[in-house]
Design a protein around this motif. Structure first.
Motif, mmCIF file in Angstrom:
data_model
loop_
_atom_site.group_PDB
_atom_site.id
_atom_site.type_symbol
_atom_site.label_atom_id
_atom_site.label_comp_id
_atom_site.label_asym_id
_atom_site.label_seq_id
_atom_site.Cartn_x
_atom_site.Cartn_y
_atom_site.Cartn_z
ATOM 1 N N VAL A 71 0.934 -1.123 0.011
ATOM 2 C CA VAL A 71 0.037 -0.107 -0.051
ATOM 3 C C VAL A 71 0.914 1.079 -0.056
ATOM 4 N N LEU A 72 1.656 1.329 1.011
ATOM 5 C CA LEU A 72 2.880 2.497 0.866
ATOM 6 C C LEU A 72 3.308 2.744 -0.631
ATOM 7 N N ARG A 83 2.278 1.981 -3.460
ATOM 8 C CA ARG A 83 1.213 2.551 -4.372
ATOM 9 C C ARG A 83 1.021 4.000 -3.920
ATOM 10 N N TYR A 84 0.985 4.390 -2.721
ATOM 11 C CA TYR A 84 0.809 5.708 -2.281
ATOM 12 C C TYR A 84 2.065 6.520 -2.847
ATOM 13 N N ALA A 118 1.543 7.115 -6.543
ATOM 14 C CA ALA A 118 0.144 8.139 -6.756
ATOM 15 C C ALA A 118 0.533 9.625 -6.273
ATOM 16 N N LEU A 136 -2.177 16.026 -5.578
ATOM 17 C CA LEU A 136 -3.496 16.614 -5.036
ATOM 18 C C LEU A 136 -4.419 15.543 -5.202
ATOM 19 N N ALA A 137 -4.699 14.640 -6.179
ATOM 20 C CA ALA A 137 -5.803 13.550 -6.551
ATOM 21 C C ALA A 137 -5.506 12.561 -5.306
ATOM 22 N N THR A 138 -4.234 12.083 -5.025
ATOM 23 C CA THR A 138 -3.772 11.156 -4.014
ATOM 24 C C THR A 138 -4.359 11.708 -2.750
ATOM 25 N N LYS A 139 -4.452 13.113 -2.380
ATOM 26 C CA LYS A 139 -4.921 13.719 -1.234
ATOM 27 C C LYS A 139 -6.303 13.674 -1.245
ATOM 28 N N TYR A 140 -7.030 13.766 -2.271
ATOM 29 C CA TYR A 140 -8.381 13.828 -2.350
ATOM 30 C C TYR A 140 -8.922 12.349 -2.075
ATOM 31 N N SER A 141 -8.084 11.375 -2.347
ATOM 32 C CA SER A 141 -8.568 9.984 -1.846
ATOM 33 C C SER A 141 -8.387 9.772 -0.346
ATOM 34 N N GLY A 142 -8.019 10.536 0.375
ATOM 35 C CA GLY A 142 -7.859 10.532 1.654
ATOM 36 C C GLY A 142 -6.430 10.228 2.388
ATOM 37 N N ILE A 143 -5.404 10.300 1.364
ATOM 38 C CA ILE A 143 -4.146 9.993 1.760
ATOM 39 C C ILE A 143 -3.377 10.964 2.201
ATOM 40 N N ALA A 171 -9.432 14.663 5.401
ATOM 41 C CA ALA A 171 -10.195 13.670 4.315
ATOM 42 C C ALA A 171 -10.261 12.391 4.768
ATOM 43 N N ILE A 212 -13.662 10.168 4.939
ATOM 44 C CA ILE A 212 -13.969 8.992 4.080
ATOM 45 C C ILE A 212 -14.281 7.958 5.020
ATOM 46 N N THR A 215 -7.647 16.488 -9.572
ATOM 47 C CA THR A 215 -7.966 16.348 -8.209
ATOM 48 C C THR A 215 -8.789 14.998 -8.076
ATOM 49 N N PHE A 234 -2.499 6.287 -13.715
ATOM 50 C CA PHE A 234 -3.150 5.093 -13.166
ATOM 51 C C PHE A 234 -4.008 4.484 -14.166
#
Lengths: 370, 508
Positions: free
Chosen positions: A228-229, A231-232, A235, A241-248, B329, B333, B347, B353
């Motif tokens: 997981v790490l 992949r993060y 990402a 930004l998109a990664t942050k928007y997925s709660g990461i 966030a 979630i 975003t 990916f």
């Protein structure tokens, strides 16, 4: 049998291509260094056991810190502090294992006690990892530019190393404790560690640094490409930004990448300083950060982030070291190896971006202008 | 405008065919533009609109077909060729440099100079008339970064005018404009037309097309799908041309079903953009709350603060009565609040990916072992379920998101959230840049989610969408919620009234 291999090659074209390049390099070097009366395979100077061992040892040392830098590059960052950090950690390590009286006189030399070498190893790993974490927090949390943060590191660590060593060379030989096992672990072979000196055999041609590299590569490959790490990390490097928007928590992910890089640098700093036998703070590890970046880029890491692999970084490192070895064996002056390395990276990157036709175009344009 | 009969044909494209590996993007397409005419080019995504315009702009070269400009045959091999033929482009994504001033942008690449030094005074003097024409009330030496998106777009139009453009292509020009800026742009288009400049207007917003177009040309699957003359232009006619069948506008009013009261409660939330304003509202599970307002009203910022990607200055958010830790966030979630953000590319998705990796990104720990190794099989299976459920058009789950169309990309964003357990979903401009077919699917999906008890918060600048989908509408103006409309009060006028800052009970 060949099918999964081919499929893997198809999915990792950059790595496969660079592996091909490495193979060609090895063949050219082997053939180019054939001389009468050499005991290597086919009479090649490159393929003598001693030379191969040397190459493997160097690949081991360079590979370890290149993996760290590669991971940072995948987060769209950069680490310029590697070489200076190696000098600082080298001085620190040698201070820790020598009695205070034998050290060059400085505040640090007077301030730290002598410890047994395994403790010294732990302290060095800890300090390297903490400095990596510091870079990580500055980049990930405080959003400072990685180039600037690690450039400051490049200047400060080298400066501190020179200051604490009084600008003199610090020698492994000044230690009064018995470092023979540490030497085996750092500069010896698998055979030296497991069996003992003096024997001949397959294990005696595998340098310990190469063993460390393989172990570290396996672990980091699993982390980077299976966990997981990992992949993060990809990402966050591609699109933070998109990664942050997925709660990461991307700041944390990036900080961990720099922490890993600091650890890797410290991990290679110890065998390197045992191998060199002394630390000359002005030149110890100079430009290592650039070799690491070169290895990572050759191996398919993009400085834009989100791209790269551990096998690629290893292949990149191997190409650099074999190239340099080739230049030495062919009797050209060592500085030329850097020039050739630069050229190879340049050509490799062009082919990667534009294919072989891109290279042709550039040369055609050149021909037209002249 | 001149008498239509006397007008000159400024552009004639005949039998244009363009093939890409594997697809015929344009198949024998004909396209004419008269002097001063506003032609709307419509069609679903992938119908060939952009390709046709890129042929005209010199980006693509047609495999077959001829182009005639102002009566003489033209070969457009480069953007410079297009420029010299008087074809100007105003792109969907603005192509302006915001580190320069207005004049420098207008004359970029053609700066008047003396001894190699830029003649700033001449730039300023030469830019002013174009700004006057467009009614843009700023000085030529204003830094571009000080202008709104709408004003920046006017600068792009000024740039086209300064190159003596006879045809200006506008590709989705209103997609990031406020309502008043849109009105302003439509008026400018009318003025340009009066001056004999033709405008090719590409938009998914059929309401605007109805307002400004003299003629509508529809493309479908790379072919001409028909034309509408000025009297025939209306919503339903355009839709049926685009999709090739009569697509009834499905009434999406909520049917009777159980609702979960106070599913999402936002109280006294303050965002960094409008620190002096506090926003409070609630949404029941099963309800679709539409949030209208002008661009810049702070709706997206409110959504981001609620979701936790931007820190809220104060206030609280709770789901089913449980308060969520602010500014994380991850916590939102966990609590079941998901945000499908306005900018998918920046975003919403990690574009490079693949679909699998995008769908699993927010829920990776659930597809991995305890020590954090990803179970790729489980991960892929979840992605494949979402592909099937949302009818994502893709060769496989390992296709990179960047290769998908806008509608399918949006579905991937939604797939990410639907694979988890949504309680509240915030849709920020859910159908921007998405074609009619995919739009309908997304509306249906929102309704279906609501029926299952999910609270839906939809931010939209598309009036038709807000009125058509919402159960209740909240309107924002400069960071403040100015009013709330129930179904029986719905209408464009009351929304506009609130959006410009009048309160509902102003009279009192």
């Amino acid at each position: 049998m060949a099918n999964p291999l081919l499929r893997y090659a198809g999915r990792h074209r950059r790595e496969t291509g660079m592996l091909g390049l490495l193979f060609i390099l090895v063949v050219i070097t082997s053939l180019g260094t054939i001389e009468e009366g050499i005991d290597g395979l086919f009479g090649s100077k490159f393929l003598t056991p001693d030379n191969l061992k040397n190459v493997a040892r160097t690949i081991g040392i360079y590979g370890i810190f290149s993996i760290g830098v590669g991971i940072v590059i995948i987060t769209a960052g950069i680490d310029l502090s590697v070489g200076s950090l190696m000098a600082l950690l080298g001085v620190f390590f040698l201070f820790l294992v020598t009695p205070p009286g034998m050290r060059p006189d400085s505040a640090l030399a007077r301030g730290i006690p002598e410890v047994s070498w395994p403790m010294a190893v732990l302290w060095v790993l800890l300090l390297g990892t903490l400095l990596g974490l510091l870079h990580g927090v500055l980049v990930g949390k405080l959003k400072l530019q990685p180039f600037v943060v690690t450039l400051c590191g490049l200047l400060s660590y080298r400066g501190l190393a020179r200051f604490y060593a009084n600008d003199t060379t610090v020698n492994v030989g000044d230690a009064s404790q018995d470092l023979s096992f540490a030497r085996k672990l750092g500069d010896g072979t698998l055979g030296d560690v497991l069996i003992g000196h003096g024997e001949k055999g397959i294990l005696h041609s595998v340098p310990m640094t190469f063993v460390y590299l393989i172990i570290l590569a396996v672990i980091t490959t699993i982390i980077l490409h299976r966990s997981v790490l990992g992949r993060y990390i990809f990402a966050a490097g591609r699109n933070e930004l998109a990664t942050k928007y997925s709660g990461i928590n991307t700041g944390l992910v990036i900080a961990i990448a720099y922490l890993i890089a600091g650890f890797c640098t410290a991990f290679s700093a110890i065998p390197f300083c045992i191998y060199t036998g002394s630390v000359q703070p002005t030149s110890h590890g100079a430009f290592f950060e650039l070799y690491a970046i070169a290895a990572a880029v050759l191996g398919g890491c993009s400085l834009r982030g989100g791209e790269g692999s551990i096998p690629g970084i290893l292949i990149g490192t191997a190409i650099l070291i074999v190239l340099r070895n080739m230049v030495n064996l062919l009797g050209y002056p060592t500085p030329l190896s850097d020039a050739i390395t630069g050229g190879v990276i340049f050509v490799g990157v062009i082919i990667d971006q534009h294919g072989a036709t891109g290279l042709k175009k550039i040369f055609k344009r050149k021909a037209r202008t002249t | 405008m001149q008498d239509p009969a006397k007008r000159v044909k400024v552009l004639h494209m005949e039998n244009i065919t363009k093939r890409f590996p594997g697809v015929t993007a344009l198949n024998q397409v004909n396209f004419d533009v008269m002097e001063g005419e506003v032609v709307a080019l419509i069609g679903e995504n992938g119908a060939g609109k952009s390709t046709l315009m890129k042929v005209l702009g010199g980006v693509h070269h047609p495999d077959e077909g001829t182009i005639t400009a102002s009566g003489s045959p033209a070969v457009i091999r480069s953007v410079a060729d297009a420029d010299s033929l008087g074809v100007g482009f105003v792109h969907q994504e603005l192509n302006v440099l915001d580190n320069l001033d207005v004049g420098a942008n207008v004359f970029l690449g053609r700066e008047p100079h003396r001894f190699g030094l830029i003649n700033r005074r001449k730039i300023k003097a030469d830019t002013q008339p174009f700004l006057d024409t467009l009614g843009l009330d700023v000085s030529p030496d204003t830094p571009l970064s000080k202008l709104s998106i709408g004003q920046q777009q006017m600068v792009e139009i000024a740039k086209a005018l300064s190159k003596e453009a006879k045809i200006i292509i506008m590709d989705e020009p209103t997609s990031s404009l406020t309502l008043s800026e849109t009105e302003r742009l439509l008026k400018v288009i009318g003025d340009l037309s009066e001056q004999g400049i033709a405008v090719i207007y590409i938009s998914h917003r059929l309401g605007e097309v109805t307002q400004c177009a003299h003629r509508v040309v529809a493309l479908r699957d790379g072919k001409n799908a028909g034309e509408l003359k000025s009297g025939e232009i209306n919503h339903d006619a355009m839709v049926s041309l685009m999709v090739g069948r009569d697509l009834k506008r499905t009434p999406l009013t909520s049917s009777d079903h159980e609702t979960v009261p106070r599913r999402l409660v936002v109280s006294n939330l303050r965002t960094a953009l409008y620190p002096e304003c506090q926003s409070s509202f609630e949404i029941s599970g099963g309800e679709i709350l539409g949030m209208a307002g002008l661009v810049g009203a702070g709706r997206s910022e409110l959504a981001q603060a609620t979701f936790g990607v931007d820190p809220a200055l104060s206030g609280s958010v709770s789901v089913d009565g449980i308060t969520i830790k602010r500014g994380a966030a991850r916590q939102s979630i966990k609590a079941g609040i998901y945000l499908a953000p306005e900018d998918r590319k920046l975003t919403g998705l990690v574009l490079e990916f693949d679909i699998t990796q995008n769908v699993s990104l927010a829920d990776l720990w659930n597809h991995s072992s305890r020590i954090g190794l990803i179970d790729r099989y489980a991960e892929r299976k979840v992605a494949e379920q979402q592909i099937e459920r949302l009818k994502i058009k893709t060769p496989s789950a390992s296709t990179a998101a960047i290769t998908l169309s806008g509608g399918n990309q949006q579905k991937v964003v939604l797939g990410k959230w639907l694979s988890m357990k949504p309680k509240v979903i915030i849709f920020d401009e859910p159908t921007r840049g998405i074609d009619v077919g995919a739009k309908a699917e997304i509306y249906k999906l929102m309704r279906e989610l609501a029926r299952n008890g999910v609270a839906i918060w939809m931010i939209s600048s598309d009036m038709e969408e807000v009125l058509g989908i919402s159960d209740r509408i909240v309107v924002m103006h400069e960071g403040q919620i100015t009013g709330e409309l129930q179904r029986d009060e719905f209408g464009e006028e009351p929304i506009m009234h609130l959006a410009v800052g009048n309160s509902k009970t102003e009279a009192n």
